[in-house]
Design a protein around this motif. Sequence first.
Motif, PDB file in Angstrom:
ATOM      1  N   SER A  79       0.835  -1.192   0.000  1.00  0.00           N
ATOM      2  CA  SER A  79       0.000   0.000   0.000  1.00  0.00           C
ATOM      3  C   SER A  79       0.876   1.250   0.000  1.00  0.00           C
ATOM      4  O   SER A  79       1.810   1.362   0.794  1.00  0.00           O
ATOM      5  CB  SER A  79      -0.888  -0.013   1.250  1.00  0.00           C
ATOM      6  OG  SER A  79      -1.458   1.256   1.456  1.00  0.00           O
ATOM      7  N   LYS A  81      -0.019   4.156   0.955  1.00  0.00           N
ATOM      8  CA  LYS A  81      -0.307   4.881   2.194  1.00  0.00           C
ATOM      9  C   LYS A  81       0.572   4.406   3.355  1.00  0.00           C
ATOM     10  O   LYS A  81       0.978   5.192   4.203  1.00  0.00           O
ATOM     11  CB  LYS A  81      -1.788   4.701   2.540  1.00  0.00           C
ATOM     12  CG  LYS A  81      -2.260   5.440   3.753  1.00  0.00           C
ATOM     13  CD  LYS A  81      -3.736   5.193   3.962  1.00  0.00           C
ATOM     14  CE  LYS A  81      -4.172   5.734   5.306  1.00  0.00           C
ATOM     15  NZ  LYS A  81      -5.564   5.420   5.585  1.00  0.00           N
ATOM     16  N   GLU A  82       0.877   3.113   3.377  1.00  0.00           N
ATOM     17  CA  GLU A  82       1.656   2.546   4.473  1.00  0.00           C
ATOM     18  C   GLU A  82       3.150   2.444   4.175  1.00  0.00           C
ATOM     19  O   GLU A  82       3.908   1.908   4.972  1.00  0.00           O
ATOM     20  CB  GLU A  82       1.099   1.159   4.812  1.00  0.00           C
ATOM     21  CG  GLU A  82      -0.317   1.230   5.316  1.00  0.00           C
ATOM     22  CD  GLU A  82      -0.964  -0.135   5.473  1.00  0.00           C
ATOM     23  OE1 GLU A  82      -0.263  -1.159   5.323  1.00  0.00           O
ATOM     24  OE2 GLU A  82      -2.170  -0.182   5.753  1.00  0.00           O
ATOM     25  N   SER A  86       5.354   7.435   1.144  1.00  0.00           N
ATOM     26  CA  SER A  86       4.045   8.062   0.967  1.00  0.00           C
ATOM     27  C   SER A  86       4.155   9.589   0.952  1.00  0.00           C
ATOM     28  O   SER A  86       3.408  10.255   0.243  1.00  0.00           O
ATOM     29  CB  SER A  86       3.068   7.616   2.048  1.00  0.00           C
ATOM     30  OG  SER A  86       3.519   8.002   3.321  1.00  0.00           O
ATOM     31  N   ASP A  87       5.116  10.123   1.687  1.00  0.00           N
ATOM     32  CA  ASP A  87       5.302  11.574   1.714  1.00  0.00           C
ATOM     33  C   ASP A  87       5.922  12.109   0.423  1.00  0.00           C
ATOM     34  O   ASP A  87       5.915  13.309   0.187  1.00  0.00           O
ATOM     35  CB  ASP A  87       6.162  11.989   2.912  1.00  0.00           C
ATOM     36  CG  ASP A  87       7.575  11.441   2.839  1.00  0.00           C
ATOM     37  OD1 ASP A  87       7.729  10.242   2.518  1.00  0.00           O
ATOM     38  OD2 ASP A  87       8.518  12.204   3.109  1.00  0.00           O
ATOM     39  N   TYR A  91      -0.703  12.373  -4.703  1.00  0.00           N
ATOM     40  CA  TYR A  91      -1.906  11.644  -5.080  1.00  0.00           C
ATOM     41  C   TYR A  91      -3.087  12.172  -4.292  1.00  0.00           C
ATOM     42  O   TYR A  91      -2.936  12.791  -3.255  1.00  0.00           O
ATOM     43  CB  TYR A  91      -1.746  10.136  -4.901  1.00  0.00           C
ATOM     44  CG  TYR A  91      -1.412   9.685  -3.495  1.00  0.00           C
ATOM     45  CD1 TYR A  91      -2.412   9.372  -2.586  1.00  0.00           C
ATOM     46  CD2 TYR A  91      -0.093   9.543  -3.090  1.00  0.00           C
ATOM     47  CE1 TYR A  91      -2.109   8.951  -1.300  1.00  0.00           C
ATOM     48  CE2 TYR A  91       0.225   9.115  -1.811  1.00  0.00           C
ATOM     49  CZ  TYR A  91      -0.788   8.819  -0.923  1.00  0.00           C
ATOM     50  OH  TYR A  91      -0.477   8.404   0.340  1.00  0.00           O
ATOM     51  N   ALA A  93      -5.820  12.236  -1.802  1.00  0.00           N
ATOM     52  CA  ALA A  93      -5.963  11.585  -0.491  1.00  0.00           C
ATOM     53  C   ALA A  93      -7.204  10.695  -0.412  1.00  0.00           C
ATOM     54  O   ALA A  93      -7.261   9.796   0.418  1.00  0.00           O
ATOM     55  CB  ALA A  93      -6.009  12.640   0.613  1.00  0.00           C
ATOM     56  N   ARG A  95      -7.955   8.551  -2.575  1.00  0.00           N
ATOM     57  CA  ARG A  95      -7.582   7.249  -3.146  1.00  0.00           C
ATOM     58  C   ARG A  95      -6.831   6.443  -2.099  1.00  0.00           C
ATOM     59  O   ARG A  95      -5.640   6.591  -1.896  1.00  0.00           O
ATOM     60  CB  ARG A  95      -6.677   7.425  -4.381  1.00  0.00           C
ATOM     61  CG  ARG A  95      -7.305   8.020  -5.600  1.00  0.00           C
ATOM     62  CD  ARG A  95      -8.223   7.078  -6.372  1.00  0.00           C
ATOM     63  NE  ARG A  95      -7.753   5.745  -6.611  1.00  0.00           N
ATOM     64  CZ  ARG A  95      -7.211   5.306  -7.742  1.00  0.00           C
ATOM     65  NH1 ARG A  95      -7.045   6.122  -8.745  1.00  0.00           N
ATOM     66  NH2 ARG A  95      -6.850   4.050  -7.869  1.00  0.00           N
ATOM     67  N   GLN A  96      -7.517   5.580  -1.415  1.00  0.00           N
ATOM     68  CA  GLN A  96      -6.910   4.762  -0.361  1.00  0.00           C
ATOM     69  C   GLN A  96      -6.279   3.489  -0.915  1.00  0.00           C
ATOM     70  O   GLN A  96      -5.581   2.797  -0.201  1.00  0.00           O
ATOM     71  CB  GLN A  96      -7.964   4.393   0.685  1.00  0.00           C
ATOM     72  CG  GLN A  96      -8.586   5.592   1.366  1.00  0.00           C
ATOM     73  CD  GLN A  96      -7.586   6.388   2.181  1.00  0.00           C
ATOM     74  OE1 GLN A  96      -6.775   5.821   2.892  1.00  0.00           O
ATOM     75  NE2 GLN A  96      -7.623   7.702   2.052  1.00  0.00           N
ATOM     76  N   ASP A  97      -6.541   3.192  -2.193  1.00  0.00           N
ATOM     77  CA  ASP A  97      -6.127   1.910  -2.751  1.00  0.00           C
ATOM     78  C   ASP A  97      -4.835   1.966  -3.566  1.00  0.00           C
ATOM     79  O   ASP A  97      -4.487   0.998  -4.223  1.00  0.00           O
ATOM     80  CB  ASP A  97      -7.247   1.345  -3.623  1.00  0.00           C
ATOM     81  CG  ASP A  97      -7.527   2.205  -4.855  1.00  0.00           C
ATOM     82  OD1 ASP A  97      -7.213   3.422  -4.831  1.00  0.00           O
ATOM     83  OD2 ASP A  97      -8.062   1.658  -5.838  1.00  0.00           O
TER      84      ASP A  97
END
Length: 194
Positions: A79, A81-82, A86-87, A91, A93, A95-97
């Motif tokens: 992911s 996000k994880e 990510s920073d 993209y 925000a 869009r969690q996928d």
Amino acid sequence: MLEPRGAHQPIIIYRPILPSDLEVLEEIHVALFPIRYERDFFLSVVQGHGIVSWAAVDVSRSDGGRDKLVGFVTTRLMSAKESEISDLLRYNASRQDLMLVYILTLGVVENYRNHGIATSLVCEVIKYASSITNCRAVYLHVISYNLPAIHFYEKMSFACVRRLQKFYYINGQHYDSYLFVYYVNGGHSLCSPL
């Protein structure tokens, strides 16, 4: 271990890493990397548990090793996000996928280097990442003293985006790491090239 250099021009094919590759995969990792991997890592690679991999084999060998690994790349889909980058990604925000492909290990047996094998393996990873519509980048770490790897990824158009102080701890000593990223599917950095 292998003797192709100068003996012949190898004919390399690429395929997934198989359970039958387990022993050779471990041997090559020990020979190439200063980091020791647990047996569970290798079992996950050969069984495809959370790890996507490609093998390079020389089918032109006449010594019975026609299906023996001469190179490999191992990756993990994760992911965005994880992830630790990510920073660095721009993209939406909502869009969690969004996903990334992380290159865990890439190696080519010394006698098979300079035949384009590593380039082909990384191209397989980039094609794989590009085929995942919600994937935005391929990324990896390179230990700071591995100049050939640093030049290789720069040649492959990966961007060096960060230096991580004391990232690796090997044999009682700390080493820095460089973080490299290759953007796919419209992914890009928060930083403008201008």
